[in-house]
Write a protein that holds these residues in place. Sequence first.
Motif, PDB file in Angstrom:
ATOM      1  N   LEU A  50      11.861 -68.481  -9.258  1.00  0.00           N
ATOM      2  CA  LEU A  50      12.817 -67.758 -10.100  1.00  0.00           C
ATOM      3  C   LEU A  50      12.885 -68.359 -11.501  1.00  0.00           C
ATOM      4  CD1 LEU A  50      15.769 -67.167  -7.594  1.00  0.00           C
ATOM      5  CD2 LEU A  50      14.123 -65.481  -8.412  1.00  0.00           C
ATOM      6  N   ALA A  54      11.658 -66.472 -14.919  1.00  0.00           N
ATOM      7  CA  ALA A  54      12.584 -66.283 -16.033  1.00  0.00           C
ATOM      8  C   ALA A  54      11.930 -66.701 -17.346  1.00  0.00           C
ATOM      9  CB  ALA A  54      13.862 -67.085 -15.800  1.00  0.00           C
ATOM     10  N   GLU A  55      11.228 -67.815 -17.327  1.00  0.00           N
ATOM     11  CA  GLU A  55      10.507 -68.255 -18.528  1.00  0.00           C
ATOM     12  C   GLU A  55       9.451 -67.229 -18.936  1.00  0.00           C
ATOM     13  OE1 GLU A  55      10.060 -72.854 -19.269  1.00  0.00           O
ATOM     14  OE2 GLU A  55       9.417 -72.398 -17.228  1.00  0.00           O
ATOM     15  N   ASP A  58      11.682 -63.492 -19.392  1.00  0.00           N
ATOM     16  CA  ASP A  58      12.902 -63.458 -20.194  1.00  0.00           C
ATOM     17  C   ASP A  58      12.885 -64.452 -21.345  1.00  0.00           C
ATOM     18  OD1 ASP A  58      14.244 -61.515 -18.435  1.00  0.00           O
ATOM     19  OD2 ASP A  58      14.253 -63.148 -16.982  1.00  0.00           O
ATOM     20  N   ARG A  61      14.514 -70.574 -19.676  1.00  0.00           N
ATOM     21  CA  ARG A  61      14.627 -71.201 -18.355  1.00  0.00           C
ATOM     22  C   ARG A  61      16.101 -71.530 -18.144  1.00  0.00           C
ATOM     23  NH1 ARG A  61      10.790 -73.854 -15.088  1.00  0.00           N
ATOM     24  NH2 ARG A  61      11.691 -75.299 -13.568  1.00  0.00           N
ATOM     25  N   PRO A  62      16.791 -70.777 -17.307  1.00  0.00           N
ATOM     26  CA  PRO A  62      18.230 -71.005 -17.137  1.00  0.00           C
ATOM     27  C   PRO A  62      18.534 -72.406 -16.609  1.00  0.00           C
ATOM     28  CG  PRO A  62      17.560 -68.928 -16.132  1.00  0.00           C
ATOM     29  CD  PRO A  62      16.306 -69.672 -16.469  1.00  0.00           C
ATOM     30  N   LEU A  65      20.849 -71.053 -12.252  1.00  0.00           N
ATOM     31  CA  LEU A  65      20.543 -69.698 -11.785  1.00  0.00           C
ATOM     32  C   LEU A  65      21.815 -68.984 -11.350  1.00  0.00           C
ATOM     33  CD1 LEU A  65      17.239 -70.397  -9.830  1.00  0.00           C
ATOM     34  CD2 LEU A  65      17.482 -68.972 -11.878  1.00  0.00           C
ATOM     35  N   PRO A 161      19.632 -60.211 -15.998  1.00  0.00           N
ATOM     36  CA  PRO A 161      18.648 -61.119 -16.598  1.00  0.00           C
ATOM     37  C   PRO A 161      19.271 -62.188 -17.488  1.00  0.00           C
ATOM     38  CG  PRO A 161      17.930 -58.846 -16.801  1.00  0.00           C
ATOM     39  CD  PRO A 161      19.342 -58.808 -16.318  1.00  0.00           C
ATOM     40  N   PRO A 162      18.702 -63.393 -17.485  1.00  0.00           N
ATOM     41  CA  PRO A 162      19.145 -64.427 -18.428  1.00  0.00           C
ATOM     42  C   PRO A 162      18.768 -64.044 -19.848  1.00  0.00           C
ATOM     43  CG  PRO A 162      17.157 -65.136 -17.287  1.00  0.00           C
ATOM     44  CD  PRO A 162      17.585 -63.844 -16.644  1.00  0.00           C
ATOM     45  N   GLY A 168      20.604 -68.877 -21.680  1.00  0.00           N
ATOM     46  CA  GLY A 168      20.033 -68.656 -20.356  1.00  0.00           C
ATOM     47  C   GLY A 168      20.977 -67.999 -19.372  1.00  0.00           C
ATOM     48  N   VAL A 189      19.363 -63.852 -13.057  1.00  0.00           N
ATOM     49  CA  VAL A 189      18.047 -63.506 -12.517  1.00  0.00           C
ATOM     50  C   VAL A 189      17.808 -62.030 -12.809  1.00  0.00           C
ATOM     51  CG1 VAL A 189      16.576 -63.418 -10.468  1.00  0.00           C
ATOM     52  CG2 VAL A 189      18.323 -65.203 -10.662  1.00  0.00           C
TER      53      VAL A 189
END
Length: 438
Positions: A50, A54-55, A58, A61-62, A65, A161-162, A168, A189
Amino acid sequence: MLQTIDLRGSRPDSQDLASRLPRAEVDVDKALEAVHPLIDDVRARGQVALLELAERFDGVRPENLRVPQAALEADLANLSPQLRQALEISIAHNRAGHAAQLPVERETEIVSGGVVRQRWVPMRRVGLYVPGGLAVYPSSVIMNAVAAQVAGVGQIALASPPQADHGGLPHPTILAACRLLGIDEVYAVGGAQAIAMFAYGVNGLCEGVDVITGPGNIYVAAAKRAVRGVVGIDAEAGTTEIAIVADRTANPDYVAADLVSQAEHDPAAASVLITDSPELAAAVDSRCEARAAATKHTQRVETALRGPQSGIVLVDDVDAAIAVANAYAAEHLEIHTAQAADDAARIHNAGAIFVGPYNPVPLGDYMAGSNHVLPTGGTARFSAGLNVHAFLKSVQEIEYSREAMTALYGPLQALAHDEDLPAHAEALAARLPGDSAD
């Protein structure tokens, strides 16, 4: 600006008609090829996957999460009074509208001493998806969450989404709407990976759910198709669309404004006018061009209006326009005719119907009390918009007395023997006085 499809002088059947109408080319099967590896990756590697996805998709990188409670509270506290009031009005209206959808439990006496009860049981746990692409959709938080809450769902998780611009985390207004609704299980996410997380669960982060609802892009729709059967889904809602049935009495500026309002969502959004008035068609086209040039998202709107999915459909009369509308099965359908209420009653394929000149689609998007998560791409022929039934399942309870059961043994035995299932009859015979089994 808008292409013209002239159906005057022809009466094609509904299947041929549907093939001649403007429609976006959507290849969910191709998207499935792209999302299957993502789903498998989330199942195999959980949180690590996940974060990497995301990286990749989106651009961030949160750090978390799962959105911290403090972030939900802070975003609600920072909400402007005007926006908070708007969200609260939308929530209240949607609670009232969705409460009217609740089914009534019934008990029916089939025979003397034999009843069947119809009970409605809410889902234990659901996952709600709220997109975060070209626009921010706190309204989609409300549409999904209120329907689930009115249905009586016990656990509600939400993913969006972040955002790189927000550390993030999902957009602050989305988080504020979650807090207003009392939803504290929120995940940063997005996309197909969020659908995989909800469907299969992620160890140490998120328990799997029973039903997933909410709109998204084609990859979200494909992911929902991929996990259907593992979990329930509402529908494969795709890019937005509007159709407007209008006659010569319609106000061309209202019609143009509404076509532009949906084109604002996405370059692939569909805006379709169905009319028997060439004069209205010309006026609407001219006003669309002017409004597109003057609005904030000009390029997006112009791309949508000039695309193959948008256009003006000319027909002979209002009856033909109704036939076209039913064949098109629009997500949103507006009726701008002299007899709007009567004409609306003849529509049976549409996600939501907006009747008369003072009911533009944005009213339903935010404040009307209806739900804006609706079937797209012609699926309104067999699908409904999101409602409380997406979060409920019916359960039948059967309760017969010994006497009522005994009275049905003879005809039941005949059916059981005809189907070569004698033990079915023997299950009743075991309950009869004496030895009634064959």
